[in-house]
Design an enzyme around this catalytic site. Structure first.
Site, PDB file in Angstrom:
ATOM      1  N   ARG A   1      13.764  30.857 101.900  1.00 59.89           N
ATOM      2  CA  ARG A   1      14.114  31.074 103.241  1.00 59.89           C
ATOM      3  C   ARG A   1      12.838  31.517 104.034  1.00 59.89           C
ATOM      4  O   ARG A   1      12.451  31.297 104.977  1.00 59.89           O
ATOM      5  CB  ARG A   1      15.226  32.395 103.329  1.00 59.89           C
ATOM      6  CG  ARG A   1      16.707  31.521 102.915  1.00 59.89           C
ATOM      7  CD  ARG A   1      17.570  32.842 102.581  1.00 59.89           C
ATOM      8  NE  ARG A   1      17.933  33.458 103.706  1.00 59.89           N
ATOM      9  CZ  ARG A   1      18.605  34.993 103.502  1.00 59.89           C
ATOM     10  NH1 ARG A   1      18.555  35.406 102.136  1.00 59.89           N
ATOM     11  NH2 ARG A   1      18.756  35.575 104.418  1.00 59.89           N
TER      12      ARG A   1
ATOM     13  N   ARG B   1      16.435  27.317 115.098  1.00 57.64           N
ATOM     14  CA  ARG B   1      15.370  27.653 113.868  1.00 57.64           C
ATOM     15  C   ARG B   1      14.444  26.541 113.676  1.00 57.64           C
ATOM     16  O   ARG B   1      13.763  26.400 112.685  1.00 57.64           O
ATOM     17  CB  ARG B   1      16.514  27.759 112.585  1.00 57.64           C
ATOM     18  CG  ARG B   1      16.690  29.207 112.257  1.00 57.64           C
ATOM     19  CD  ARG B   1      17.627  29.303 111.199  1.00 57.64           C
ATOM     20  NE  ARG B   1      17.711  30.399 110.294  1.00 57.64           N
ATOM     21  CZ  ARG B   1      18.575  31.069 110.224  1.00 57.64           C
ATOM     22  NH1 ARG B   1      19.390  31.539 111.093  1.00 57.64           N
ATOM     23  NH2 ARG B   1      18.601  32.195 109.251  1.00 57.64           N
TER      24      ARG B   1
ATOM     25  N   ARG C   1      25.556  38.436  99.819  1.00 52.87           N
ATOM     26  CA  ARG C   1      25.666  37.027 100.164  1.00 52.87           C
ATOM     27  C   ARG C   1      25.061  36.121  99.008  1.00 52.87           C
ATOM     28  O   ARG C   1      24.163  36.668  98.368  1.00 52.87           O
ATOM     29  CB  ARG C   1      24.784  36.942 101.403  1.00 52.87           C
ATOM     30  CG  ARG C   1      25.504  36.940 102.661  1.00 52.87           C
ATOM     31  CD  ARG C   1      24.849  37.105 103.784  1.00 52.87           C
ATOM     32  NE  ARG C   1      23.606  36.136 104.180  1.00 52.87           N
ATOM     33  CZ  ARG C   1      23.040  36.053 105.214  1.00 52.87           C
ATOM     34  NH1 ARG C   1      23.210  36.632 106.029  1.00 52.87           N
ATOM     35  NH2 ARG C   1      22.154  35.066 105.226  1.00 52.87           N
TER      36      ARG C   1
ATOM     37  N   LYS D   1      18.827  40.741 113.123  1.00 52.53           N
ATOM     38  CA  LYS D   1      19.031  40.066 114.252  1.00 52.53           C
ATOM     39  C   LYS D   1      20.580  40.274 114.147  1.00 52.53           C
ATOM     40  O   LYS D   1      21.173  40.613 115.495  1.00 52.53           O
ATOM     41  CB  LYS D   1      18.932  38.638 114.032  1.00 52.53           C
ATOM     42  CG  LYS D   1      17.259  38.171 113.595  1.00 52.53           C
ATOM     43  CD  LYS D   1      17.247  36.449 113.418  1.00 52.53           C
ATOM     44  CE  LYS D   1      17.903  36.103 112.347  1.00 52.53           C
ATOM     45  NZ  LYS D   1      17.270  36.312 111.100  1.00 52.53           N
TER      46      LYS D   1
ATOM     47  N   ARG E   1      20.875  44.876 100.316  1.00 52.05           N
ATOM     48  CA  ARG E   1      21.888  44.570 101.505  1.00 52.05           C
ATOM     49  C   ARG E   1      22.939  44.071 100.855  1.00 52.05           C
ATOM     50  O   ARG E   1      23.260  43.204 100.103  1.00 52.05           O
ATOM     51  CB  ARG E   1      21.094  43.287 102.274  1.00 52.05           C
ATOM     52  CG  ARG E   1      22.120  42.815 103.318  1.00 52.05           C
ATOM     53  CD  ARG E   1      21.363  42.191 104.427  1.00 52.05           C
ATOM     54  NE  ARG E   1      20.883  40.970 104.198  1.00 52.05           N
ATOM     55  CZ  ARG E   1      20.845  40.121 105.242  1.00 52.05           C
ATOM     56  NH1 ARG E   1      20.525  40.353 106.336  1.00 52.05           N
ATOM     57  NH2 ARG E   1      20.795  38.829 104.852  1.00 52.05           N
TER      58      ARG E   1
HETATM   59  P1  AMP Z   1      21.745  33.604 108.431  1.00 49.86           P
HETATM   60  O1  AMP Z   1      23.242  34.322 108.409  1.00 49.86           O
HETATM   61  O2  AMP Z   1      21.223  33.473 109.843  1.00 49.86           O
HETATM   62  O3  AMP Z   1      20.743  34.143 107.463  1.00 49.86           O
HETATM   63  O4  AMP Z   1      21.717  32.124 107.975  1.00 49.86           O
HETATM   64  C1  AMP Z   1      22.101  31.977 106.853  1.00 49.86           C
HETATM   65  C2  AMP Z   1      21.930  30.546 106.504  1.00 49.86           C
HETATM   66  O5  AMP Z   1      22.887  29.770 107.163  1.00 49.86           O
HETATM   67  C3  AMP Z   1      20.375  30.023 106.633  1.00 49.86           C
HETATM   68  O6  AMP Z   1      19.655  30.176 105.586  1.00 49.86           O
HETATM   69  C4  AMP Z   1      20.741  28.406 106.600  1.00 49.86           C
HETATM   70  O7  AMP Z   1      20.872  27.825 105.410  1.00 49.86           O
HETATM   71  C5  AMP Z   1      22.033  28.329 107.523  1.00 49.86           C
HETATM   72  N1  AMP Z   1      21.646  28.624 109.081  1.00 49.86           N
HETATM   73  C6  AMP Z   1      22.271  29.577 109.993  1.00 49.86           C
HETATM   74  N2  AMP Z   1      21.878  29.280 111.233  1.00 49.86           N
HETATM   75  C7  AMP Z   1      20.958  28.135 110.788  1.00 49.86           C
HETATM   76  C8  AMP Z   1      20.323  27.132 111.915  1.00 49.86           C
HETATM   77  N3  AMP Z   1      20.237  27.637 113.326  1.00 49.86           N
HETATM   78  N4  AMP Z   1      19.721  25.997 111.514  1.00 49.86           N
HETATM   79  C9  AMP Z   1      20.081  25.598 110.200  1.00 49.86           C
HETATM   80  N5  AMP Z   1      20.444  26.279 109.266  1.00 49.86           N
HETATM   81  C10 AMP Z   1      20.997  27.580 109.553  1.00 49.86           C
END
Ligand code: AMP
Length: 217
Positions: free
Chosen positions: A171, A88, A160, A15, A127
């Site tokens: 996740r 999400r 990360r 993404k 990653r």
């Molecule tokens: P990402 O970088 O998109 O993988 O997001 C990393 C983490 O941020 C996720 O595992 C969630 O804990 C939090 N997060 C990111 N976007 C959202 C969202 N739209 N709603 C809730 N938590 C989010």
């Protein structure tokens, strides 16, 4: 040209990479809620500290906190965006619809990047992410290790804190239980806007499919 885009997909489906490509090719702002939350956490703000308690365990941050961060972003930047990792949950999707409706606007395109679980696990275990620009790299493919300089901006690369097997299990469960219903919500309410792309292909091929869907027919 589509200008209000939502990019959905499981962890490591590309993404962020694809949103970056679209953003530079078509000058549409890329908004990653995960990156916005990580930036709050690095600044040590109360919002960032609260978010950390959830993200480090692979859980979703509460809707009201994410909606707050997205509302601030939209108030500041307007209505042209690629949301990466938002919405999400169905509540977040409903919030986004009503926020856009209030502005006499609506989504133009919803993209779902699809990837099998075995490939998600392989990508996550390999990653590395840049702490500054957020770019991600396969350590093996690019012969990189944690602490090396980001090939794009020279800041340090890290693993990360949620790219580990335990947080990934959580996740994936969260994706199945909370984000798959978002896909069903869009299928029901905006069937013509939803486009599914096989994210197992190379990133250039995925971008070419995306680009075809971005241009108005
Ligand atoms: P990402 O970088 O998109 O993988 O997001 C990393 C983490 O941020 C996720 O595992 C969630 O804990 C939090 N997060 C990111 N976007 C959202 C969202 N739209 N709603 C809730 N938590 C989010």
């Amino acid at each position: 040209m589509k200008k209000r885009i939502v990019l959905l997909g499981p962890p490591a489906s590309g993404k962020g990479t694809q949103a970056d490509h679209i953003s530079s090719a078509y000058a549409i702002p890329h908004v990653s809620t995960g990156a916005l939350l990580r930036s709050e956490s690095e600044k040590g703000t109360p919002l960032g500290r609260e978010a950390d308690m959830w993200t480090s365990k692979g859980q979703l941050v509460p809707d009201d906190l994410v909606v707050r961060i997205v509302s601030l972003w939209m108030a500041e930047h307007g209505q042209s965006f690629i949301f990466d990792g938002f919405p999400r949950t169905v509540r977040q999707a409903v919030y986004l619809d009503s926020a856009l409706k209030a502005l006499h606007s609506s989504l133009d395109l919803i993209v779902l990047l699809e990837l099998p679980e075995s490939e998600i696990r392989r990508r996550i275990s390999d990653r590395l992410s840049c702490i500054k620009c957020g770019a991600t790299f396969g350590a093996t493919l690019h012969d990189l290790s944690a602490g090396d300089a980001c090939p794009r901006c020279a800041s340090p690369l890290v693993r990360r804190n949620d790219d580990n097997a335990e947080a990934l299990d959580k996740r994936l469960e969260v994706f199945r239980n909370q984000t798959e219903p978002v896909i069903a919500y869009y299928e029901e309410n905006f069937p013509k806007l939803l486009c599914r792309i096989n994210a197992a292909h190379g990133s250039d091929e995925v971008f070419a499919s995306l680009a075809r869907n971005l241009v108005d027919a």
